[in-house]
Scaffold this active site. Structure first.
Site, PDB file in Angstrom:
ATOM      1  CG  HIS A   1       1.948  11.672 -10.896  1.00  0.00           C
ATOM      2  ND1 HIS A   1       1.866  12.274  -9.669  1.00  0.00           N
ATOM      3  CD2 HIS A   1       2.587  12.536 -11.709  1.00  0.00           C
ATOM      4  CE1 HIS A   1       2.429  13.479  -9.753  1.00  0.00           C
ATOM      5  NE2 HIS A   1       2.868  13.664 -10.988  1.00  0.00           N
TER       6      HIS A   1
ATOM      7  CG  HIS B   1       0.395  13.860  -6.367  1.00  0.00           C
ATOM      8  ND1 HIS B   1       1.320  12.865  -6.603  1.00  0.00           N
ATOM      9  CD2 HIS B   1       1.010  14.759  -5.550  1.00  0.00           C
ATOM     10  CE1 HIS B   1       2.453  13.130  -5.973  1.00  0.00           C
ATOM     11  NE2 HIS B   1       2.299  14.268  -5.323  1.00  0.00           N
TER      12      HIS B   1
HETATM   13  S1  FES Z   1       1.737   9.466  -7.397  1.00  0.00           S
HETATM   14 FE1  FES Z   1      -0.302   9.036  -7.943  1.00  0.00          FE
HETATM   15  S2  FES Z   1      -1.120  10.923  -8.548  1.00  0.00           S
HETATM   16 FE2  FES Z   1       0.913  11.361  -8.022  1.00  0.00          FE
END
Ligand code: FES
Length: 163
Positions: A92, A109
């Site tokens: 992500h 997150h």
């Molecule tokens: S950086 Fe891993 S869920 Fe956002």
């Protein structure tokens, strides 16, 4: 698509290596023509179930996890097909993932990745699989990381970073 097939489609194979099954998995090239590095990451006898071991792949700037799962995994290595390795960087936004309860969890997150299913995202904001690192195990039980699927977060190429 099987991990090995994906590598075949993404990579070229050094001429002649498919004739030798011992070398067939160890001689894949990256898109830029270099061979994937082979890195010893541990030995089967030293691994404990669900206790991940950190290493770096495909270069020293890329943390990864080696782990023995409780059950067989997609492209798992070893006699029980349950030894796998993945990039430790969340797809992500690049936070380091942790191994908790037979899954990888990103604390930033809360994306969750299934190591038994090729690093598939099953919860959270990440939209791509955690890159899986293919493993080979020799007769002495030594585990080698031999290539990788997918891009480590933040990279524009699978190629190891030049230092
Ligand atoms: S950086 Fe891993 S869920 Fe956002």
């Amino acid at each position: 698509m099987a991990l090995a097939r994906r590598f075949l489609m993404q990579s070229s194979v050094a001429a002649g290596v498919l004739a030798d099954p011992v070398l067939a998995l160890a001689a894949f090239t990256m898109p830029d023509g270099r061979l994937w590095p082979q890195v010893k990451v541990g030995n089967v006898k030293d691994l404990e179930q669900s206790k991940p071991v950190g290493f770096n792949y495909p270069d020293e700037k890329s943390p990864a996890w080696l782990v023995k799962l409780s059950g067989a995994a997609y492209e798992g290595a070893g006699p029980d097909s349950n030894i796998v390795a993945f990039s430790a960087i969340c797809t992500h936004m690049g936070c380091p993932v942790e191994f908790v309860g037979d899954r990888f969890i990103c604390p930033c997150h809360y994306s969750m990745f299934d190591p038994a299913k090729n690093g598939q995202v099953y919860q959270g904001l990440a939209s791509d699989y955690l890159p899986q690192i293919a493993l080979e195990i020799d007769a002495a039980g030594d585990i080698q990381a031999v290539r990788m699927s997918g891009l480590v977060w933040g990279r524009v190429s699978d190629a190891p970073v030049r230092t």
